[in-house]
Design an enzyme around this catalytic site. Sequence first.
Site, PDB file in Angstrom:
ATOM      1  N   GLN A   1       2.981  42.004  25.674  1.00  0.00           N
ATOM      2  CA  GLN A   1       3.937  42.723  24.841  1.00  0.00           C
ATOM      3  C   GLN A   1       3.329  44.023  24.317  1.00  0.00           C
ATOM      4  OE1 GLN A   1       4.128  39.158  24.483  1.00  0.00           O
ATOM      5  NE2 GLN A   1       6.030  39.354  25.651  1.00  0.00           N
TER       6      GLN A   1
ATOM      7  N   ASN B   1       8.370  44.000  26.862  1.00  0.00           N
ATOM      8  CA  ASN B   1       7.646  43.109  27.755  1.00  0.00           C
ATOM      9  C   ASN B   1       6.975  43.938  28.847  1.00  0.00           C
ATOM     10  OD1 ASN B   1       8.569  40.672  26.464  1.00  0.00           O
ATOM     11  ND2 ASN B   1      10.547  40.998  27.462  1.00  0.00           N
TER      12      ASN B   1
ATOM     13  N   CYS C   1       8.300  38.771  18.822  1.00  0.00           N
ATOM     14  CA  CYS C   1       7.000  38.400  19.385  1.00  0.00           C
ATOM     15  C   CYS C   1       6.105  38.010  18.219  1.00  0.00           C
ATOM     16  CB  CYS C   1       6.392  39.542  20.189  1.00  0.00           C
ATOM     17  SG  CYS C   1       4.721  39.165  20.802  1.00  0.00           S
ATOM     18  N   GLY C   2       5.958  36.720  18.013  1.00  0.00           N
ATOM     19  CA  GLY C   2       5.194  36.246  16.861  1.00  0.00           C
ATOM     20  C   GLY C   2       3.731  36.620  16.907  1.00  0.00           C
TER      21      GLY C   2
ATOM     22  N   ASN D   1      14.791  35.566  20.319  1.00  0.00           N
ATOM     23  CA  ASN D   1      15.081  35.600  21.745  1.00  0.00           C
ATOM     24  C   ASN D   1      15.373  34.174  22.212  1.00  0.00           C
ATOM     25  OD1 ASN D   1      12.382  34.636  21.756  1.00  0.00           O
ATOM     26  ND2 ASN D   1      11.618  36.710  22.056  1.00  0.00           N
TER      27      ASN D   1
ATOM     28  N   ASN E   1      13.334  32.253  27.834  1.00  0.00           N
ATOM     29  CA  ASN E   1      11.959  31.762  27.917  1.00  0.00           C
ATOM     30  C   ASN E   1      12.031  30.266  28.211  1.00  0.00           C
ATOM     31  OD1 ASN E   1      10.342  34.195  26.682  1.00  0.00           O
ATOM     32  ND2 ASN E   1      12.119  33.892  25.366  1.00  0.00           N
TER      33      ASN E   1
ATOM     34  N   ARG F   1      10.014  35.121  29.397  1.00  0.00           N
ATOM     35  CA  ARG F   1      10.984  36.067  29.948  1.00  0.00           C
ATOM     36  C   ARG F   1      10.393  37.478  30.015  1.00  0.00           C
ATOM     37  NH1 ARG F   1      16.199  37.671  26.321  1.00  0.00           N
ATOM     38  NH2 ARG F   1      14.449  38.345  25.010  1.00  0.00           N
TER      39      ARG F   1
ATOM     40  N   CYS G   1       2.806  32.042  23.325  1.00  0.00           N
ATOM     41  CA  CYS G   1       4.051  32.700  22.939  1.00  0.00           C
ATOM     42  C   CYS G   1       4.438  32.154  21.576  1.00  0.00           C
ATOM     43  CB  CYS G   1       5.149  32.441  23.967  1.00  0.00           C
ATOM     44  SG  CYS G   1       6.736  33.178  23.506  1.00  0.00           S
TER      45      CYS G   1
ATOM     46  N   SER H   1       7.004  32.875  19.451  1.00  0.00           N
ATOM     47  CA  SER H   1       8.393  32.471  19.222  1.00  0.00           C
ATOM     48  C   SER H   1       8.714  31.177  19.962  1.00  0.00           C
ATOM     49  CB  SER H   1       9.357  33.590  19.633  1.00  0.00           C
ATOM     50  OG  SER H   1       9.252  33.901  21.005  1.00  0.00           O
TER      51      SER H   1
END
Length: 290
Positions: free
Chosen positions: A49, A69, A78-79, A165, A198, A217, A225, A227
């Site tokens: 990211q 992305n 995007c955590g 997302n 995702n 994704r 990831c 999230s």
Amino acid sequence: MNPLANRLAVKMNGIGNEILIVDLRGAGAGVTGPQARAIARTKGLAFDQLMVLEDPRSKGCAAFVTIFNADGSQSAACGNGTRCVAWTLLKDGARDEVLLETAAGRLACRRVSELVFSVEMGRPRLKAAEIPLSRDAPDTSAVDLSFGPADSPILKNPAVVNMGNPHAIFFVEDIGAYDLAAIGPVLEHDPLFPERANISLARIVSPERIELKVWERGVGLTLACGSAACAALVAAARRGLTGRRATVALPGGELDIFWRESDDMVVMTGPVAFEFETRLDPAIFADAAA
């Protein structure tokens, strides 16, 4: 002049999730998808990211963060990247909290220790239209979707959650038994997901621990990831497989995820790692369309 030319870029990672941060506040311009792809293809700068800091749009926020992305598509959340951005803004130690804006809403970030940060990732959206799904699904904790032969599917009935997302989470007994690199892209583009999704495989180790592997994704297989970890905890709690707090173990490391009952907020806590900083060579963008 291209606002990215010679701009400082900070390379970090959040438990293996490769993050690149570019601060364009005050530049009066943003980043395009082709420009993001051009950076991602540059040796040494490849990212999962790209976090682009732009001028804040609301009072009290430090920045509006646009997220790309690696394929140039945008993501609303995007955590792991948000924790990395928090580190860049709080590293001077003058304060311990910062408020950011994204397409998914405001994210409150807090320093826990020098390299550990918490982010309020927002409230999960659970209705079919909010995921979004292409058809109605009265129970999004187990939707009608399968992979494999119709009479003997390999995977079926995932939970779906939107954490900024879309996420689909399949609960399995052995994550290693599935080739997510082959399954992921097929399910990501399933007609059920008009905005793609995702795809995660989750194994419940205990009521306090979830093992997770993610096809992201616009990225592909990823070490982490944030999230998706949030979505997995929400999905597991909705099914009664865990409580509202658990450690989520991904290939790159672990995150603490807490689905707060008082306000429905999902809070993610985890580490960040600084790698290097550099200036973006103007030549990167020579062939990138506007």
